[in-house]
Design an enzyme around this catalytic site. Structure first.
Site, PDB file in Angstrom:
ATOM      1  CB  CYS A  50     -49.353 -26.763  23.566  1.00 35.18           C
ATOM      2  SG  CYS A  50     -49.190 -24.988  23.251  1.00 35.18           S
ATOM      3  CB  SER A 107     -46.112 -18.844  16.741  1.00 34.41           C
ATOM      4  OG  SER A 107     -44.780 -19.119  17.084  1.00 34.41           O
ATOM      5  N   PRO A 113     -43.317 -14.551  21.827  1.00 33.77           N
ATOM      6  CG  PRO A 113     -43.135 -13.322  23.817  1.00 33.77           C
ATOM      7  CD  PRO A 113     -44.099 -13.665  22.704  1.00 33.77           C
ATOM      8  CD  GLN A 118     -42.581 -23.017  23.902  1.00 30.44           C
ATOM      9  OE1 GLN A 118     -42.720 -22.727  22.711  1.00 30.44           O
ATOM     10  NE2 GLN A 118     -43.615 -23.208  24.698  1.00 30.44           N
ATOM     11  N   GLY A 189     -46.114 -23.142  34.657  1.00 29.09           N
ATOM     12  CA  GLY A 189     -45.097 -22.874  33.646  1.00 29.09           C
ATOM     13  C   GLY A 189     -45.218 -21.487  33.054  1.00 29.09           C
TER      14      GLY A 189
END
Length: 425
Positions: A50, A107, A113, A118, A189
């Site tokens: 995302c 990030s 984490p 991913q 998810g």
């Protein structure tokens, strides 16, 4: 051999651009194979979340422009629009960037984490697509090791700061008593799982999990004493939902303005707090125009996240150092590997010359030649043959004025100053 890391993220592109550049899980294998075929990338992987879409590529002579052109064409964007938001890292910088990303240092939520998982998924998909070879494979393994060391040796992951945590923190600001609130979670998810955990720990009165498949929704719901429904049940569930948090991989919005408007009427305009963590968005932006709706997107979470990062800043400095060391170590080992083929060929050539001289010596001994004379001739012949090709090349380079090559040869053969035998002939 060269590496490229190219993409966009939450710092360089708005959510509008990010959702247009995002890849669905179903697109990835075909996209990777097309990327390698059309751009002549030798190895490739795609990370799409995302907050970022990044391409990791191993190539020989490939410019970033051809990759950007492919990415723009694949997502039907103008090259100029994409270039305005894109960044490119090459070779050492690309390696360091991958390690920073996997460690959570790049990030939205410092040290989160989920990005490592991913990254591992991106590697697994690239392997499935057949677009990861030995070099990119080694880079991924080194990246995972660096991220693990950052987790183990620093405190960057100790405090519960994540996009999911930020979303729940916002809900706490809107509703003073979450124990009286009901929450509708859309998706099943990793992010929604974290949201469910945070809400459950805060004692939210009722949690409903809506998902495309009831089986996955039921598994998540069972973990937190929640209720499971299908996406088609969302309009009915909205009526009783004070909190709605959505994160799916859908390419189209799941929740529209009309459905929310109808729910608000039945709720007698009791407010609904909504967070859309998905990219592309799950909730139509027009929903935010409604009175009594507090709609936040991923980009709106920046401020909440910033307040929770202070405890991680010190750990981030140590993590950056570990990543730098990891990147330098990887590139050093990779450059050493580049010499393996040359060394193998040189060894094979030397062994062939050795075998030739040895066979000659064995024939001489069989014919009754003096053993000492044979050994002397063997040593002399082997020395001459081993030195012949280097000698010819050095003389040629010297004649061409290649002083740099001569200096390199002196280093290659470990010939320090004064090492030349100056004994009178």
């Amino acid at each position: 051999m060269a590496f490229l890391a190219l993409g966009i993220n939450h710092k360089t592109a708005s959510v509008d651009v990010r959702e247009r550049v995002a890849f669905t899980p179903e697109q990835l294998v075909e996209a990777l194979q097309q990327l390698c075929h059309l751009t002549e990338s030798r190895e490739a992987a795609i990370l799409s979340t995302c907050n970022r879409s990044e391409l990791y590529i191993e190539h020989e002579h490939l410019g970033a422009d051809s990759i950007l052109a492919w990415l723009a064409n694949y997502h039907h964007l103008s090259l100029e629009e994409l270039r305005a938001s894109a960044y490119v890292h090459e070779d050492d910088a690309a390696v360091r960037h991958m390690m920073r990303v996997a460690s959570g240092l790049d990030s939205l939520v410092l040290g989160e984490p989920q990005i490592l998982g991913q990254m591992k998924s991106a590697y697994a998909v690239a392997r499935e697509a057949g677009t990861v070879g030995p070099l990119l494979g080694r880079l991924f393994q080194a990246t995972f090791s660096a991220a693990k060391q950052v987790r183990t040796d620093t405190a960057i992951g100790e405090n519960p700061v994540s996009v999911a945590f930020a979303a729940v923190s916002l809900a706490k600001q809107i509703f003073s008593d979450l124990q009286r609130s009901q929450a509708l979670l859309i998706g099943a998810g990793e992010t929604i799982t974290l949201v469910a955990r945070h809400l459950h720990d805060l004692g939210v009165k009722r949690i409903v999990v809506a998902n495309r498949t009831l089986e996955r929704a039921s598994m998540l719901a069972a973990e937190f004493g929640a209720h499971a429904v299908l996406l088609s049940d969302i309009p009915a569930e909205l009526v009783n939902s004070d909190i709605v948090i959505s994160s799916t991989a859908s390419q189209l919005p799941i929740l529209g303005k009309g459905a929310v408007e109808s729910a608000l009427k039945l709720r007698k305009h009791k407010p609904i707090f909504m967070v859309d963590i998905a990219v592309p968005r799950d909730i139509e932006p027009e929903v935010g125009e409604l009175d009594d709706v507090y709609l936040y997107s991923v980009d709106d979470l920046h401020e909440v996240v910033a307040e929770n990062l202070k405890s991680r800043q010190g750990a981030a400095l140590a993590a950056e150092q570990l990543v730098s060391v990891g990147a330098e170590d990887f590139m050093s080992r990779l450059r050493e590997l580049a010499a393996v083929d040359v060394l193998r060929a040189y060894r094979q050539q030397s062994e062939r010359l050795r075998d030739e001289e040895l066979s000659k010596a064995q024939r001489m001994l069989a014919n009754g030649s003096n053993a000492e004379d044979v050994l002397i001739q063997l040593a002399r012949g082997l020395t001459n043959k081993l030195l012949h090709a280097p000698s010819v090349q050095l003389k040629k380079l010297s004649a061409e004025g290649r002083v740099d090559a001569l200096a390199m040869a002196q280093e290659l053969f470990a010939l320090g100053e004064g090492s030349t035998d100056k004994t009178p002939q």
